[in-house]
Design a protein around this motif. Structure first.
Motif, PDB file in Angstrom:
ATOM      1  N   ASP A   1      38.429  34.612  49.056  1.00 55.40           N
ATOM      2  CA  ASP A   1      39.349  35.526  48.368  1.00 55.40           C
ATOM      3  C   ASP A   1      40.075  36.411  49.382  1.00 55.40           C
ATOM      4  OD1 ASP A   1      38.474  34.581  45.872  1.00 55.40           O
ATOM      5  OD2 ASP A   1      36.845  36.054  45.799  1.00 55.40           O
TER       6      ASP A   1
ATOM      7  N   LYS B   1      41.835  39.645  50.806  1.00 57.45           N
ATOM      8  CA  LYS B   1      41.687  41.095  50.681  1.00 57.45           C
ATOM      9  C   LYS B   1      42.705  41.774  51.589  1.00 57.45           C
ATOM     10  CE  LYS B   1      38.077  41.081  47.978  1.00 57.45           C
ATOM     11  NZ  LYS B   1      38.100  41.639  46.644  1.00 57.45           N
TER      12      LYS B   1
ATOM     13  N   LYS C   1      49.861  42.911  43.274  1.00 56.51           N
ATOM     14  CA  LYS C   1      48.541  42.367  43.619  1.00 56.51           C
ATOM     15  C   LYS C   1      48.089  42.826  45.008  1.00 56.51           C
ATOM     16  CE  LYS C   1      49.754  37.825  45.515  1.00 56.51           C
ATOM     17  NZ  LYS C   1      49.336  38.151  46.863  1.00 56.51           N
TER      18      LYS C   1
ATOM     19  N   ALA D   1      47.034  46.520  44.657  1.00 54.87           N
ATOM     20  CA  ALA D   1      45.726  46.563  43.992  1.00 54.87           C
ATOM     21  C   ALA D   1      44.616  46.212  44.973  1.00 54.87           C
ATOM     22  CB  ALA D   1      45.716  45.613  42.800  1.00 54.87           C
ATOM     23  N   SER D   2      44.813  45.159  45.744  1.00 52.85           N
ATOM     24  CA  SER D   2      43.803  44.760  46.725  1.00 52.85           C
ATOM     25  C   SER D   2      43.596  45.863  47.762  1.00 52.85           C
ATOM     26  CB  SER D   2      44.220  43.456  47.405  1.00 52.85           C
ATOM     27  OG  SER D   2      43.255  43.055  48.348  1.00 52.85           O
TER      28      SER D   2
ATOM     29  N   ASN E   1      41.433  48.330  46.527  1.00 52.40           N
ATOM     30  CA  ASN E   1      40.120  47.738  46.233  1.00 52.40           C
ATOM     31  C   ASN E   1      39.835  47.681  44.731  1.00 52.40           C
ATOM     32  OD1 ASN E   1      37.844  46.428  47.197  1.00 52.40           O
ATOM     33  ND2 ASN E   1      36.628  48.298  47.285  1.00 52.40           N
TER      34      ASN E   1
ATOM     35  N   THR F   1      41.269  45.368  40.931  1.00 51.03           N
ATOM     36  CA  THR F   1      41.950  44.157  40.474  1.00 51.03           C
ATOM     37  C   THR F   1      43.362  44.505  39.995  1.00 51.03           C
ATOM     38  OG1 THR F   1      41.227  44.383  38.182  1.00 51.03           O
ATOM     39  CG2 THR F   1      39.740  43.178  39.698  1.00 51.03           C
ATOM     40  N   PRO F   2      44.252  43.516  39.962  1.00 45.39           N
ATOM     41  CA  PRO F   2      45.594  43.762  39.418  1.00 45.39           C
ATOM     42  C   PRO F   2      45.552  44.231  37.953  1.00 45.39           C
ATOM     43  CG  PRO F   2      45.614  41.763  40.716  1.00 45.39           C
ATOM     44  CD  PRO F   2      44.175  42.191  40.602  1.00 45.39           C
TER      45      PRO F   2
ATOM     46  N   HIS G   1      43.180  46.069  36.542  1.00 47.09           N
ATOM     47  CA  HIS G   1      42.811  47.486  36.587  1.00 47.09           C
ATOM     48  C   HIS G   1      44.016  48.330  37.008  1.00 47.09           C
ATOM     49  CE1 HIS G   1      39.391  50.527  37.672  1.00 47.09           C
ATOM     50  NE2 HIS G   1      40.362  51.089  37.019  1.00 47.09           N
TER      51      HIS G   1
END
Length: 190
Positions: free
Chosen positions: A64, A66, A167, A170-171, A174, A176-177, A179
Protein backbone atom coordinates in the motif's frame (compact mmCIF):
# COMPACT_ATOMS: atom_id res chain seq x y z
CA UNK A 1 4.77 31.98 -3.29
CA UNK A 2 2.37 29.53 -1.68
CA UNK A 3 2.47 29.57 2.10
CA UNK A 4 4.38 26.45 3.18
CA UNK A 5 2.95 23.95 5.61
CA UNK A 6 6.46 22.56 6.07
CA UNK A 7 7.78 24.66 8.94
CA UNK A 8 11.47 24.01 8.23
CA UNK A 9 11.25 26.70 5.56
CA UNK A 10 10.77 29.36 8.26
CA UNK A 11 14.02 28.45 10.04
CA UNK A 12 16.48 28.41 7.15
CA UNK A 13 17.96 31.19 5.00
CA UNK A 14 15.62 30.41 2.12
CA UNK A 15 17.08 32.93 -0.33
CA UNK A 16 20.59 31.57 0.21
CA UNK A 17 19.56 27.97 -0.57
CA UNK A 18 17.30 29.00 -3.46
CA UNK A 19 20.03 31.10 -5.05
CA UNK A 20 22.63 28.38 -4.53
CA UNK A 21 20.40 25.85 -6.31
CA UNK A 22 19.78 28.28 -9.17
CA UNK A 23 23.37 29.46 -9.59
CA UNK A 24 25.31 26.25 -8.96
CA UNK A 25 22.71 23.73 -10.06
CA UNK A 26 20.95 22.59 -13.20
CA UNK A 27 17.38 23.29 -14.27
CA UNK A 28 15.13 20.25 -14.75
CA UNK A 29 11.57 19.69 -15.84
CA UNK A 30 9.80 16.79 -14.15
CA UNK A 31 6.49 15.58 -15.56
CA UNK A 32 3.54 14.60 -13.38
CA UNK A 33 4.13 11.06 -12.11
CA UNK A 34 7.84 11.15 -12.92
CA UNK A 35 10.31 10.19 -10.21
CA UNK A 36 12.77 12.73 -8.84
CA UNK A 37 14.11 9.91 -6.65
CA UNK A 38 13.35 6.18 -6.54
CA UNK A 39 13.25 4.23 -3.29
CA UNK A 40 16.58 2.42 -2.85
CA UNK A 41 18.58 4.94 -4.88
CA UNK A 42 20.98 7.48 -3.42
CA UNK A 43 19.67 11.03 -3.82
CA UNK A 44 22.03 13.04 -6.02
CA UNK A 45 20.33 16.46 -5.89
CA UNK A 46 18.82 19.07 -3.63
CA UNK A 47 16.04 20.60 -5.70
CA UNK A 48 14.42 23.99 -5.26
CA UNK A 49 10.85 23.86 -6.61
CA UNK A 50 10.34 26.68 -9.08
CA UNK A 51 6.97 25.37 -10.28
CA UNK A 52 4.82 22.39 -9.34
CA UNK A 53 4.62 20.00 -6.42
CA UNK A 54 6.02 16.70 -5.18
CA UNK A 55 5.01 13.89 -2.87
CA UNK A 56 7.23 11.67 -0.74
CA UNK A 57 6.03 8.09 -1.13
CA UNK A 58 6.79 4.83 0.63
CA UNK A 59 4.99 1.47 0.75
CA UNK A 60 3.83 -0.91 3.45
CA UNK A 61 4.88 -4.56 3.39
CA UNK A 62 1.51 -5.24 1.76
CA UNK A 63 2.37 -2.80 -1.03
CA UNK A 64 0.00 0.00 0.00
CA UNK A 65 1.24 3.47 -0.94
CA UNK A 66 1.77 5.92 1.92
CA UNK A 67 2.42 9.63 1.46
CA UNK A 68 4.82 10.77 4.15
CA UNK A 69 5.57 14.23 2.79
CA UNK A 70 4.31 16.91 0.43
CA UNK A 71 6.21 19.86 -1.00
CA UNK A 72 5.20 22.80 -3.17
CA UNK A 73 6.60 25.85 -4.96
CA UNK A 74 9.26 27.60 -2.91
CA UNK A 75 10.19 24.44 -1.02
CA UNK A 76 12.90 21.85 -1.53
CA UNK A 77 13.03 18.21 -2.51
CA UNK A 78 15.77 15.82 -1.40
CA UNK A 79 16.23 12.78 0.74
CA UNK A 80 17.69 14.95 3.48
CA UNK A 81 19.98 14.16 5.32
CA UNK A 82 20.43 10.63 3.87
CA UNK A 83 21.83 12.19 0.69
CA UNK A 84 24.72 13.73 2.63
CA UNK A 85 25.73 10.27 3.86
CA UNK A 86 25.18 8.70 0.40
CA UNK A 87 22.66 6.28 1.94
CA UNK A 88 19.92 4.61 -0.11
CA UNK A 89 16.53 6.29 0.12
CA UNK A 90 13.71 4.66 2.06
CA UNK A 91 11.17 6.52 -0.08
CA UNK A 92 10.48 7.85 -3.54
CA UNK A 93 9.90 11.48 -4.47
CA UNK A 94 7.36 11.84 -7.29
CA UNK A 95 6.07 14.91 -9.12
CA UNK A 96 2.39 15.48 -8.31
CA UNK A 97 2.13 18.02 -11.13
CA UNK A 98 4.31 19.04 -14.05
CA UNK A 99 7.16 20.67 -12.22
CA UNK A 100 10.35 22.66 -12.68
CA UNK A 101 13.24 22.49 -10.24
CA UNK A 102 16.71 23.95 -9.85
CA UNK A 103 18.86 20.99 -8.81
CA UNK A 104 22.07 21.41 -6.86
CA UNK A 105 24.27 18.31 -6.94
CA UNK A 106 24.72 16.85 -3.45
CA UNK A 107 28.39 16.28 -4.35
CA UNK A 108 28.82 20.10 -4.47
CA UNK A 109 27.17 20.44 -1.06
CA UNK A 110 29.53 17.85 0.41
CA UNK A 111 32.60 19.53 -1.13
CA UNK A 112 31.51 22.94 0.14
CA UNK A 113 31.02 21.52 3.65
CA UNK A 114 34.58 20.16 3.62
CA UNK A 115 36.15 23.57 2.93
CA UNK A 116 33.74 26.06 4.50
CA UNK A 117 32.83 25.81 8.19
CA UNK A 118 30.12 28.46 7.85
CA UNK A 119 28.50 26.53 5.03
CA UNK A 120 28.60 23.38 7.16
CA UNK A 121 26.73 25.32 9.87
CA UNK A 122 24.02 26.19 7.32
CA UNK A 123 23.71 22.52 6.38
CA UNK A 124 23.44 21.59 10.05
CA UNK A 125 20.77 24.28 10.53
CA UNK A 126 18.77 22.92 7.58
CA UNK A 127 19.06 19.40 8.99
CA UNK A 128 17.89 20.54 12.43
CA UNK A 129 14.93 22.47 11.01
CA UNK A 130 13.92 19.47 8.89
CA UNK A 131 14.08 17.28 12.01
CA UNK A 132 11.84 19.72 13.91
CA UNK A 133 9.27 19.67 11.10
CA UNK A 134 9.17 15.88 10.95
CA UNK A 135 9.16 15.50 14.74
CA UNK A 136 6.25 17.95 15.13
CA UNK A 137 4.31 16.03 12.50
CA UNK A 138 4.96 12.71 14.26
CA UNK A 139 3.78 14.13 17.60
CA UNK A 140 0.65 15.55 15.91
CA UNK A 141 -0.23 12.10 14.55
CA UNK A 142 -0.26 10.77 18.13
CA UNK A 143 -1.79 13.74 19.94
CA UNK A 144 -4.26 15.33 17.51
CA UNK A 145 -7.41 13.96 15.96
CA UNK A 146 -7.61 13.61 12.18
CA UNK A 147 -9.99 16.57 12.15
CA UNK A 148 -7.46 18.71 14.06
CA UNK A 149 -4.63 17.69 11.71
CA UNK A 150 -6.86 18.49 8.72
CA UNK A 151 -7.68 21.90 10.18
CA UNK A 152 -4.03 22.65 10.86
CA UNK A 153 -3.10 21.72 7.30
CA UNK A 154 -5.85 23.89 5.81
CA UNK A 155 -4.83 26.80 8.01
CA UNK A 156 -1.22 26.51 6.84
CA UNK A 157 -2.09 25.90 3.19
CA UNK A 158 -5.70 26.81 2.25
CA UNK A 159 -5.06 25.90 -1.41
CA UNK A 160 -3.81 22.37 -0.69
CA UNK A 161 -6.75 20.74 -2.53
CA UNK A 162 -5.86 22.73 -5.65
CA UNK A 163 -2.32 21.31 -5.54
CA UNK A 164 -2.63 17.67 -4.43
CA UNK A 165 -5.11 14.86 -4.98
CA UNK A 166 -7.52 14.16 -2.13
CA UNK A 167 -6.19 10.62 -1.71
CA UNK A 168 -2.63 11.96 -1.32
CA UNK A 169 -3.69 14.52 1.27
CA UNK A 170 -5.60 11.84 3.17
CA UNK A 171 -2.57 9.55 3.15
CA UNK A 172 -0.37 12.42 4.31
CA UNK A 173 -2.76 12.97 7.24
CA UNK A 174 -2.69 9.20 7.90
CA UNK A 175 -6.41 8.72 7.27
CA UNK A 176 -8.50 7.13 4.54
CA UNK A 177 -10.01 9.16 1.69
CA UNK A 178 -13.48 8.25 3.03
CA UNK A 179 -12.59 9.68 6.45
CA UNK A 180 -11.22 12.79 4.74
CA UNK A 181 -14.49 13.23 2.83
CA UNK A 182 -16.46 12.97 6.09
CA UNK A 183 -14.29 15.62 7.72
CA UNK A 184 -14.66 17.93 4.73
CA UNK A 185 -18.43 17.44 4.75
CA UNK A 186 -18.60 18.22 8.48
CA UNK A 187 -16.55 21.38 7.93
CA UNK A 188 -18.95 22.58 5.25
CA UNK A 189 -22.05 21.76 7.35
CA UNK A 190 -21.07 22.39 11.01
Amino acid sequence: MIKSFNTYIEGIPLEFWRDLCREEGVFKKVDRGEYFLCEGDVCKYLGYIEKGSFKYVTHTKEGDEKIVGLETVGGFVANWPYCLQKLPSKLSIIASTNSEISCLPVSKIIKMMEVDGNFEKLVNLATREMFYTIYERMIDIYTKTPKERYGDLLQKCPTIFEIFDLKDIASYLNITPVHMSRIRKEEKNP
